[in-house]
Motif scaffolding. Sequence first.
Motif, PDB file in Angstrom:
ATOM      1  N   ILE A 177       0.851  -1.186   0.000  1.00 24.77           N
ATOM      2  CA  ILE A 177       0.000   0.000   0.000  1.00 24.77           C
ATOM      3  C   ILE A 177       0.890   1.239   0.000  1.00 24.77           C
ATOM      4  O   ILE A 177       1.733   1.415   0.882  1.00 24.77           O
ATOM      5  N   LEU A 178       0.733   2.082  -0.987  1.00 27.42           N
ATOM      6  CA  LEU A 178       1.546   3.280  -1.142  1.00 27.42           C
ATOM      7  C   LEU A 178       0.822   4.488  -0.563  1.00 27.42           C
ATOM      8  O   LEU A 178      -0.378   4.666  -0.772  1.00 27.42           O
ATOM      9  N   ASP A 179       1.552   5.326   0.153  1.00 27.26           N
ATOM     10  CA  ASP A 179       0.948   6.490   0.808  1.00 27.26           C
ATOM     11  C   ASP A 179       0.888   7.718  -0.089  1.00 27.26           C
ATOM     12  O   ASP A 179       0.055   8.599   0.126  1.00 27.26           O
ATOM     13  N   HIS A 180       1.787   7.797  -1.069  1.00 27.38           N
ATOM     14  CA  HIS A 180       1.885   9.013  -1.884  1.00 27.38           C
ATOM     15  C   HIS A 180       1.778   8.754  -3.384  1.00 27.38           C
ATOM     16  O   HIS A 180       1.908   9.688  -4.171  1.00 27.38           O
ATOM     17  N   HIS A 181       1.563   7.528  -3.781  1.00 27.12           N
ATOM     18  CA  HIS A 181       1.453   7.177  -5.197  1.00 27.12           C
ATOM     19  C   HIS A 181       0.284   6.219  -5.401  1.00 27.12           C
ATOM     20  O   HIS A 181      -0.205   5.596  -4.463  1.00 27.12           O
ATOM     21  N   LEU A 182      -0.130   6.107  -6.660  1.00 27.62           N
ATOM     22  CA  LEU A 182      -1.091   5.086  -7.036  1.00 27.62           C
ATOM     23  C   LEU A 182      -0.327   3.815  -7.396  1.00 27.62           C
ATOM     24  O   LEU A 182       0.838   3.866  -7.788  1.00 27.62           O
ATOM     25  N   ILE A 183      -0.979   2.675  -7.234  1.00 25.73           N
ATOM     26  CA  ILE A 183      -0.347   1.416  -7.625  1.00 25.73           C
ATOM     27  C   ILE A 183      -0.043   1.470  -9.126  1.00 25.73           C
ATOM     28  O   ILE A 183      -0.929   1.764  -9.935  1.00 25.73           O
ATOM     29  N   PRO A 184       1.210   1.221  -9.524  1.00 20.34           N
ATOM     30  CA  PRO A 184       1.548   1.322 -10.959  1.00 20.34           C
ATOM     31  C   PRO A 184       0.875   0.230 -11.778  1.00 20.34           C
ATOM     32  O   PRO A 184       0.673  -0.891 -11.303  1.00 20.34           O
ATOM     33  N   ARG A 185       0.533   0.584 -13.005  1.00 16.04           N
ATOM     34  CA  ARG A 185      -0.044  -0.372 -13.951  1.00 16.04           C
ATOM     35  C   ARG A 185       1.120  -1.069 -14.659  1.00 16.04           C
ATOM     36  O   ARG A 185       1.776  -0.486 -15.520  1.00 16.04           O
ATOM     37  N   THR A 186       1.367  -2.301 -14.275  1.00 16.27           N
ATOM     38  CA  THR A 186       2.600  -2.959 -14.707  1.00 16.27           C
ATOM     39  C   THR A 186       2.538  -3.516 -16.122  1.00 16.27           C
ATOM     40  O   THR A 186       3.577  -3.752 -16.736  1.00 16.27           O
ATOM     41  N   LYS A 187       1.337  -3.724 -16.652  1.00 20.65           N
ATOM     42  CA  LYS A 187       1.219  -4.382 -17.953  1.00 20.65           C
ATOM     43  C   LYS A 187       1.905  -3.578 -19.058  1.00 20.65           C
ATOM     44  O   LYS A 187       2.685  -4.119 -19.849  1.00 20.65           O
ATOM     45  N   GLY A 188       1.614  -2.279 -19.127  1.00 18.81           N
ATOM     46  CA  GLY A 188       2.214  -1.443 -20.167  1.00 18.81           C
ATOM     47  C   GLY A 188       3.718  -1.326 -20.003  1.00 18.81           C
ATOM     48  O   GLY A 188       4.467  -1.319 -20.992  1.00 18.81           O
ATOM     49  N   PHE A 189       4.189  -1.232 -18.753  1.00 22.37           N
ATOM     50  CA  PHE A 189       5.629  -1.139 -18.492  1.00 22.37           C
ATOM     51  C   PHE A 189       6.336  -2.413 -18.940  1.00 22.37           C
ATOM     52  O   PHE A 189       7.367  -2.354 -19.633  1.00 22.37           O
ATOM     53  N   SER A 190       5.780  -3.564 -18.545  1.00 22.69           N
ATOM     54  CA  SER A 190       6.408  -4.834 -18.894  1.00 22.69           C
ATOM     55  C   SER A 190       6.467  -5.019 -20.403  1.00 22.69           C
ATOM     56  O   SER A 190       7.479  -5.483 -20.951  1.00 22.69           O
ATOM     57  N   PHE A 191       5.393  -4.650 -21.087  1.00 20.41           N
ATOM     58  CA  PHE A 191       5.363  -4.791 -22.546  1.00 20.41           C
ATOM     59  C   PHE A 191       6.390  -3.870 -23.192  1.00 20.41           C
ATOM     60  O   PHE A 191       7.111  -4.276 -24.110  1.00 20.41           O
ATOM     61  N   THR A 192       6.476  -2.639 -22.699  1.00 24.09           N
ATOM     62  CA  THR A 192       7.438  -1.679 -23.263  1.00 24.09           C
ATOM     63  C   THR A 192       8.870  -2.158 -23.077  1.00 24.09           C
ATOM     64  O   THR A 192       9.683  -2.113 -24.010  1.00 24.09           O
ATOM     65  N   VAL A 193       9.194  -2.614 -21.871  1.00 24.23           N
ATOM     66  CA  VAL A 193      10.545  -3.103 -21.593  1.00 24.23           C
ATOM     67  C   VAL A 193      10.898  -4.277 -22.505  1.00 24.23           C
ATOM     68  O   VAL A 193      12.025  -4.387 -23.003  1.00 24.23           O
ATOM     69  N   SER A 194       9.920  -5.163 -22.740  1.00 24.55           N
ATOM     70  CA  SER A 194      10.180  -6.336 -23.579  1.00 24.55           C
ATOM     71  C   SER A 194      10.404  -5.965 -25.039  1.00 24.55           C
ATOM     72  O   SER A 194      11.024  -6.728 -25.793  1.00 24.55           O
ATOM     73  N   GLN A 195       9.900  -4.789 -25.456  1.00 23.87           N
ATOM     74  CA  GLN A 195       9.998  -4.376 -26.853  1.00 23.87           C
ATOM     75  C   GLN A 195      11.247  -3.547 -27.155  1.00 23.87           C
ATOM     76  O   GLN A 195      11.641  -3.417 -28.312  1.00 23.87           O
ATOM     77  N   LEU A 196      11.867  -2.991 -26.130  1.00 26.66           N
ATOM     78  CA  LEU A 196      12.986  -2.071 -26.341  1.00 26.66           C
ATOM     79  C   LEU A 196      14.290  -2.818 -26.628  1.00 26.66           C
ATOM     80  O   LEU A 196      14.562  -3.865 -26.035  1.00 26.66           O
ATOM     81  N   ASP A 197      15.082  -2.239 -27.479  1.00 33.24           N
ATOM     82  CA  ASP A 197      16.390  -2.783 -27.827  1.00 33.24           C
ATOM     83  C   ASP A 197      17.446  -2.080 -26.968  1.00 33.24           C
ATOM     84  O   ASP A 197      17.667  -0.875 -27.129  1.00 33.24           O
ATOM     85  N   PRO A 198      18.109  -2.813 -26.048  1.00 23.47           N
ATOM     86  CA  PRO A 198      19.105  -2.184 -25.153  1.00 23.47           C
ATOM     87  C   PRO A 198      20.269  -1.533 -25.879  1.00 23.47           C
ATOM     88  O   PRO A 198      20.956  -0.696 -25.307  1.00 23.47           O
ATOM     89  N   THR A 199      20.508  -1.907 -27.133  1.00 18.93           N
ATOM     90  CA  THR A 199      21.590  -1.277 -27.876  1.00 18.93           C
ATOM     91  C   THR A 199      21.199   0.110 -28.376  1.00 18.93           C
ATOM     92  O   THR A 199      22.057   0.919 -28.726  1.00 18.93           O
ATOM     93  N   LYS A 200      19.880   0.400 -28.430  1.00 14.08           N
ATOM     94  CA  LYS A 200      19.404   1.698 -28.881  1.00 14.08           C
ATOM     95  C   LYS A 200      18.937   2.561 -27.708  1.00 14.08           C
ATOM     96  O   LYS A 200      19.145   3.776 -27.708  1.00 14.08           O
ATOM     97  N   ILE A 201      18.287   1.941 -26.753  1.00 16.17           N
ATOM     98  CA  ILE A 201      17.893   2.632 -25.512  1.00 16.17           C
ATOM     99  C   ILE A 201      18.464   1.822 -24.362  1.00 16.17           C
ATOM    100  O   ILE A 201      17.933   0.777 -23.989  1.00 16.17           O
ATOM    101  N   SER A 202      19.565   2.290 -23.826  1.00 12.84           N
ATOM    102  CA  SER A 202      20.320   1.473 -22.870  1.00 12.84           C
ATOM    103  C   SER A 202      20.011   1.784 -21.415  1.00 12.84           C
ATOM    104  O   SER A 202      20.330   0.981 -20.531  1.00 12.84           O
ATOM    105  N   LYS A 203      19.381   2.947 -21.145  1.00 19.57           N
ATOM    106  CA  LYS A 203      19.188   3.340 -19.753  1.00 19.57           C
ATOM    107  C   LYS A 203      17.756   3.764 -19.474  1.00 19.57           C
ATOM    108  O   LYS A 203      17.036   4.219 -20.368  1.00 19.57           O
ATOM    109  N   LEU A 204      17.371   3.597 -18.221  1.00 20.96           N
ATOM    110  CA  LEU A 204      16.072   4.053 -17.735  1.00 20.96           C
ATOM    111  C   LEU A 204      16.325   5.029 -16.596  1.00 20.96           C
ATOM    112  O   LEU A 204      17.121   4.744 -15.700  1.00 20.96           O
ATOM    113  N   TYR A 205      15.670   6.180 -16.646  1.00 13.86           N
ATOM    114  CA  TYR A 205      15.801   7.184 -15.592  1.00 13.86           C
ATOM    115  C   TYR A 205      14.481   7.295 -14.826  1.00 13.86           C
ATOM    116  O   TYR A 205      13.423   7.512 -15.428  1.00 13.86           O
ATOM    117  N   ASP A 206      14.575   7.094 -13.528  1.00  9.19           N
ATOM    118  CA  ASP A 206      13.397   7.238 -12.666  1.00  9.19           C
ATOM    119  C   ASP A 206      13.424   8.622 -12.031  1.00  9.19           C
ATOM    120  O   ASP A 206      14.436   9.026 -11.445  1.00  9.19           O
TER     121      ASP A 206
END
Length: 272
Positions: free
Chosen positions: A75-104
């Motif tokens: 249970i998060l106090d300051h955020h909504l529960i993230p919708r993981t489906k879109g994130f997981s799909f995006t990560v699976s589609q990305l090519d690490p040689t073209k997009i190598s980093k993620l910034y939070d």
Amino acid sequence: MLKYVPIVGWAWNMSDVIFLERNWEKDKMNLSAKLNALLDYPTPVWILLYPEGTRFSVEKHEASKEFAASRGLPILDHHLIPRTKGFSFTVSQLDPTKISKLYDVTLVAGEGDSAPPTLTSVLCGRTTLASMYIREFYLKDIPKDDKGSSAWLMKLFQEKDAMKDSFLKTGCFSELSGVPKHAPIKRKSRPWSLLVSLTLNSCVILPMFYVLFIGSFITRLVIVVVLALAWVAMQRLINITKISKSSNYGKKSAAASVETNETKGTGDKKQD
């Protein structure tokens, strides 16, 4: 519909923002096609992802906490529960040689003497203060499978929640959360942005008022009508950006509807 909203929607559309219908069967194909198109760009690109899926409000937060409790999620106090489906799909589609980093980016804005971070504050020239903590991750270190990437994202949001809680209590993201502490980088206001804005507005407004004073009655009437329509359009634009006017996505009724539809369609399928 968002792509047709004057100024904001047009800018998003021309910036290759991926518009979704919140229908996974349609969105999945749209995401795949648009992500592949972005990865084929000859120049480097940024892909901005907002896993919470909607703007934060008290009502949506309560619905999010109830959903988390019913599924055994943190249970998060300051955020909504993230919708993981879109994130997981995006990560699976990305090519690490073209997009190598993620910034939070963990952002806190509008606290203390700051004006709220709204379009109204921008138009009225009110000062809005914001603080952010940016972390770097390598895409190759994020699991590609749905279960692994979902768990990674959920852990990330637990950390983000602790960081924001620490900032709200101490004024420092690191004090209570345990993340590394760094010397803050403060950005001063840039006068050039104000100068560009004043110049562009003057190029439009001054000729209009000149014609308004020397023109015929019909000319003046046309200009008055144009100004009135611009005022109405601006008010509608401001209302669209207000959280109180946001969609029902993430509220109790919407969450219940999504869960019911998924149950009818798959029997034992669970919402991410």
